[in-house]
Structures are given as structure tokens and as C-alpha cells.
Design a protein around this motif. Structure first.
Motif, PDB file in Angstrom:
ATOM      1  N   GLN A  52       5.841 -57.116 -26.059  1.00  0.00           N
ATOM      2  CA  GLN A  52       5.802 -56.065 -26.823  1.00  0.00           C
ATOM      3  C   GLN A  52       7.444 -55.372 -26.679  1.00  0.00           C
ATOM      4  N   LEU A  53       7.577 -54.788 -27.526  1.00  0.00           N
ATOM      5  CA  LEU A  53       8.665 -53.767 -27.403  1.00  0.00           C
ATOM      6  C   LEU A  53       7.930 -52.107 -27.635  1.00  0.00           C
ATOM      7  N   VAL A  54       7.948 -51.447 -26.496  1.00  0.00           N
ATOM      8  CA  VAL A  54       7.975 -50.163 -26.413  1.00  0.00           C
ATOM      9  C   VAL A  54       8.390 -48.710 -26.646  1.00  0.00           C
ATOM     10  N   ASP A  96       6.338 -44.722 -27.490  1.00  0.00           N
ATOM     11  CA  ASP A  96       5.087 -44.766 -26.447  1.00  0.00           C
ATOM     12  C   ASP A  96       4.221 -42.814 -26.229  1.00  0.00           C
ATOM     13  N   VAL A  97       3.120 -43.052 -26.524  1.00  0.00           N
ATOM     14  CA  VAL A  97       2.835 -41.424 -27.193  1.00  0.00           C
ATOM     15  C   VAL A  97       2.928 -41.041 -25.462  1.00  0.00           C
ATOM     16  N   THR A  98       1.340 -42.240 -24.892  1.00  0.00           N
ATOM     17  CA  THR A  98       1.851 -41.927 -23.361  1.00  0.00           C
ATOM     18  C   THR A  98       2.821 -41.474 -22.847  1.00  0.00           C
ATOM     19  N   ILE A 143      -5.446 -43.281 -28.105  1.00  0.00           N
ATOM     20  CA  ILE A 143      -4.145 -44.162 -28.293  1.00  0.00           C
ATOM     21  C   ILE A 143      -3.462 -44.679 -28.680  1.00  0.00           C
ATOM     22  N   PRO A 144      -2.318 -44.790 -29.624  1.00  0.00           N
ATOM     23  CA  PRO A 144      -2.223 -46.081 -30.837  1.00  0.00           C
ATOM     24  C   PRO A 144      -1.320 -46.964 -29.678  1.00  0.00           C
ATOM     25  N   ASP A 145      -1.011 -47.856 -29.829  1.00  0.00           N
ATOM     26  CA  ASP A 145      -0.129 -48.879 -29.620  1.00  0.00           C
ATOM     27  C   ASP A 145       1.071 -47.998 -29.844  1.00  0.00           C
ATOM     28  N   ALA A 160      -1.408 -44.787 -36.378  1.00  0.00           N
ATOM     29  CA  ALA A 160      -2.310 -45.520 -35.993  1.00  0.00           C
ATOM     30  C   ALA A 160      -2.276 -46.711 -36.209  1.00  0.00           C
ATOM     31  N   ASP A 161      -2.220 -47.138 -36.635  1.00  0.00           N
ATOM     32  CA  ASP A 161      -1.918 -48.610 -37.195  1.00  0.00           C
ATOM     33  C   ASP A 161      -1.113 -49.925 -35.502  1.00  0.00           C
ATOM     34  N   ALA A 162      -0.732 -49.142 -34.711  1.00  0.00           N
ATOM     35  CA  ALA A 162       1.014 -49.901 -34.445  1.00  0.00           C
ATOM     36  C   ALA A 162       0.566 -51.048 -34.052  1.00  0.00           C
TER      37      ALA A 162
END
Length: 261
Positions: free
Chosen positions: A15-17, A38-40, A68-70, A94-96
Motif C-alpha cells: 500500500q502507498l500511504v 492519510d487523514v488519520t 475515514i477514507p483510505d 473519498a474513494d481512495a
């Protein structure tokens, strides 16, 4: 699912975060970040948020009433409002899908939006002494399988005598995309021997369209064997798991190791 016993591990493969540019004012009065975000990393955080060092259940290391989106393409910014107040805002895909990063947000335009106002005792302690209010909204997915959702969350945590870390976190949403429609979490962290940490958290939650409420408890003890090695035994207890009505309760015992180089 509504159990969400550990948010740090999954089977999504590579994954690319994070892949972003950060621009800051010389006096650190504002920060701008854009790219794969990453919004988190900045949304509704508090001192015991990390699944690597603190709680593992999603009820305590995020607020599950927030969709929380990806990690994906987005832009976020923060600014100091005087010596104790701040504001943070974001626009993200939102669709990430962080296992399949792309630039579809520029054509589909489905966005996750957030705005947060907060107070801290000092900006050097913003993750420890923090009270904030977050509002958010997420568009429906491009394929219309995920509906629009929106909500608000409140968080208060304070590091008392650099040893006690009580917290209270509340969230409410339409519950159409977020895991929970209502969520209340409270708990306490206790630091001793400089690096060891004992934590206990309690959560009550409701999900949209599912009768009843779920109650979750997690307790853990993180102790340091050496400066670079931490071991954390933990226990989780979930009463009335919302997404598994066949079970009246579930108990889990865990053991986590963290190596720092």
C-alpha cells in the motif's frame, strides 16, 4: 466490521500511504500538505491514538463515527490561532484505495471534507493536552455503493503531571458510511518508569439500522524490555457485537511486539 479489533494489520498487500509535500511558515504559524495523505495523521487525534504503541481497537485509536477514507490524493492545512487555539482543514479522495493509488479524484470529484477547531496548553504538547471539535462530510462513492455521510466529533484529553492521560471522545453521524452512528469512548493511560504504559478504555456504540448497542473494553500493559524493544499484552471484551448477532460477547487476548531501530 463493527468488531475492528486491530486497525494496524490487514491483508491488502502493498500500500502507498504517504507521499506528500509539506510547506511551513518560517515561524510555524501555518502548515500546508498535499499529495498522497492519510487523514488519520492529523484528524481527531489525541495522545493514545497510535495502534503501534497504545490501544489497538478502532473504538479508541480513531473515532469510528467518522467515515475515514483510505489514504489518497488530498490537501490539508493547519494554522495557529493565537498561542493556544488552532484550526485544521482537509479535502481528500473519498474513494481512495491505498493498495491501488490513482488520480481519479480529479475526474470523479468525490471528496471527504473536514474542519477541526482545537485548544492546547502549548503547541509542543498538542498531542497530549488537546480539546477539539471536528465536523466532516463524505460524498457518496462514484459507483453509488457508499452513500453520503456527515457528522461531528468531540475529543478531550489531557496529560496530567506527565503521568496520567484521561480522555473522553464522543461522535455522532448519519451512520450511512461510518462504522458507528453514535460512539462514546472514555479511558485512562498511566505512564510509569518513564516508558511503561498501562491503558484501559471503554466504548459504547450504535450502528445505523442495527438494533441494540455494542460495548467494548480494552486493557493493555506496554513495557520496555530495552530502549528498542516493547512488549504489550492486551485483552479486549466486546458485548453484543453489532455485526455478529450470533455471539452475545467476544473476548480476545493479544500480544504485540514493537522493535525500534
Amino acid at each position: 466490521g463493527a468488531l475492528s479489533i486491530n486497525s494496524a494489520f490487514n491483508d491488502k498487500g502493498t500500500q502507498l500511504v504517504n507521499l506528500f509535500w509539506t510547506q511551513r511558515a518560517e515561524d510555524n504559524s501555518w502548515t500546508l500538505q498535499f499529495g498522497q495523505i492519510d487523514v488519520t495523521d492529523f484528524l481527531d487525534v489525541y495522545g493514545l491514538v497510535s495502534p503501534w504503541t497504545s490501544f489497538q481497537n478502532l473504538a479508541f485509536n480513531t473515532n469510528p463515527s467518522i467515515f475515514i477514507p483510505d489514504a489518497g490524493i488530498g490537501i490539508a492545512g493547519g494554522a495557529k490561532l493565537g498561542s493556544n487555539f488552532y484550526v485544521v482543514a482537509s479535502l481528500a479522495d473519498a474513494d481512495a484505495d491505498q493498495s491501488d493509488p490513482n488520480l481519479d479524484v480529479f475526474s470523479d470529484g468525490k471528496l471527504f471534507k473536514s474542519l477541526e477547531f482545537g485548544y492546547t496548553s502549548d503547541f509542543g504538547r498538542i498531542y497530549f493536552d488537546n480539546i477539539h471539535l471536528t465536523v466532516w462530510e463524505s460524498d457518496e462513492s462514484a459507483d453509488r455503493t457508499r452513500p453520503k455521510d456527515r457528522g461531528a466529533a468531540f475529543s478531550a484529553s489531557w496529560f496530567i503531571d506527565n503521568q496520567w492521560a484521561p480522555f473522553l471522545r464522543i461522535g455522532a453521524s448519519d451512520g450511512t458510511a461510518a462504522l458507528y452512528k453514535r460512539s462514546v469512548s472514555t479511558g485512562l493511560g498511566y505512564y510509569f518508569r518513564n516508558t511503561d504504559l498501562v491503558g484501559i478504555g471503554l466504548n459504547w456504540a450504535e450502528a445505523n439500522g442495527i438494533p441494540g448497542s455494542q460495548k467494548t473494553m480494552e486493557a493493555y500493559y506496554r513495557f520496555s524490555i530495552s530502549p528498542g524493544l516493547q512488549i504489550t499484552p492486551s485483552v479486549q471484551y466486546i458485548e453484543n457485537p453489532l455485526l455478529d448477532p450470533r455471539q452475545s460477547s467476544i473476548a480476545l487476548v493479544g500480544l504485540r511486539a514493537r522493535v525500534v531501530f
